[in-house]
Design an enzyme around this catalytic site. Sequence first.
Site, PDB file in Angstrom:
ATOM      1  N   ARG A  31      64.884 -45.715  -9.970  1.00 51.54           N
ATOM      2  CA  ARG A  31      63.807 -45.190 -10.807  1.00 51.54           C
ATOM      3  C   ARG A  31      63.333 -43.837 -10.301  1.00 51.54           C
ATOM      4  O   ARG A  31      63.562 -43.456  -9.161  1.00 51.54           O
ATOM      5  CB  ARG A  31      62.611 -46.148 -10.831  1.00 51.54           C
ATOM      6  CG  ARG A  31      61.904 -46.370  -9.483  1.00 51.54           C
ATOM      7  CD  ARG A  31      60.652 -45.551  -9.278  1.00 51.54           C
ATOM      8  NE  ARG A  31      60.106 -45.671  -7.917  1.00 51.54           N
ATOM      9  CZ  ARG A  31      60.411 -44.850  -6.941  1.00 51.54           C
ATOM     10  NH1 ARG A  31      61.278 -43.861  -7.118  1.00 51.54           N
ATOM     11  NH2 ARG A  31      59.875 -45.007  -5.736  1.00 51.54           N
ATOM     12  N   ASP A 176      58.434 -50.265  -7.859  1.00 50.94           N
ATOM     13  CA  ASP A 176      59.894 -50.073  -7.894  1.00 50.94           C
ATOM     14  C   ASP A 176      60.622 -51.271  -8.483  1.00 50.94           C
ATOM     15  O   ASP A 176      61.518 -51.136  -9.319  1.00 50.94           O
ATOM     16  CB  ASP A 176      60.422 -49.790  -6.480  1.00 50.94           C
ATOM     17  CG  ASP A 176      59.685 -48.640  -5.819  1.00 50.94           C
ATOM     18  OD1 ASP A 176      58.984 -47.900  -6.535  1.00 50.94           O
ATOM     19  OD2 ASP A 176      59.803 -48.499  -4.587  1.00 50.94           O
TER      20      ASP A 176
END
Length: 390
Positions: A31, A176
């Site tokens: 990400r 995350d």
Amino acid sequence: MNLADLAAHVAAQFQSHYGRPPRWIVAAPGRVNVIGEHTDYNDGFVLPMAIERYAVMAADNAATLGVISIYDTQFKETAEVDISQPVTKGQPKWSNYLRGVIAGFQQHGLAVPALDVAMISTVPLGGGLSSSAALEVCTATLLEAATGKMLDPVEKALLAQKAEHEFAGVPCGIMDQFISALGREGHLLLLDCRTRKTELVPMSDPAVALLIVNTNVKHELGSGEYAKRRAECESAAHTLGVTSLRDATAGQLEANQGRLDAVAFRRARHVIGEIERTVHAAAGIRASNWTGVGQLMHASHASLRDDYEVSCKELDAVVEIAESIGLAGGVYGCRMTGGGFGGCAVALVKADHVAAITEKIASVYHVKTGIEATIFSSRPAAGATIIKAD
Ligand code: GLA
């Protein structure tokens, strides 16, 4: 490599290593966080997106009972995890991300089967793009496929976060693992880390792009600075008489300045301001107010550099170069992303300027630091997926 090619590649690697085709193929992305840094463990908001870089695993049931073998196709190394008893930490070091997730499934009372696994990851290691969360969420997705038990995605993200806490020793927040599990193609995810409610924010305007600039300076969150920041925030919240910094206002902080030491004051000022910037940035993206979003990104970087002190000279160099290119050269905004102390910066740019901006940042960064940066753009990708199941 796109995801379909990566899946085919890892399937071929599985075939040549184990001598048969895989039964399952799964993937989970890394990400980039557009804004909302060091806010997740303060119950605040974050605005990440999944990127087109993935951990991918191909697997089949194993002949040897009681063992999960994981063949890392890049480093040509195999980890053997004994699943006949509660899984513990072990060697090689990278296997702990997987071990933690396997242990989490065991603790849920799920019968984890013996497996042969081949894996690959295109998420740069230690680059602040959540290579570890991608591995954890990928492992959880594989175990979902192999046990037939689909977890609730929030529960899955929390299980992966627990693996990071207990097996990798990083007291990370929930961002995350959430975005790797819940990302949606074409969207950013506005996540309220207190309620864990998510809102999809469309980001598909072809006129803008997100550039990811890897300083190629490795970040090491286990080194203690991350945990230190977290503790400083908790103590500042305690002094302010609030559960977490999410509950404090800028006015309250000013009024209590005398009760906080200078460092705690600056840490809290970053978090309180960053939570507000994140909510505004989500609204700005919805309204395609790219200039406004860019300004919030610049302010975020300054605050992370000066108040939160998690930047480094290489990240600052990238942001300065981007600032000097400016709007005239197609840059709306740029900031460090992720935990900090190295890793990546993210820039919001005009799509038709991507090539020129990439070239400029790469060459000036090299002159300034002597390091070659790695620069790529990514569209918002989908979260974890089962690509092949029987
Ligand atoms: C790391 C952690 C996240 C988050 C960021 C900073 O990536 O894993 O939980 O705290 O740092 O925003």
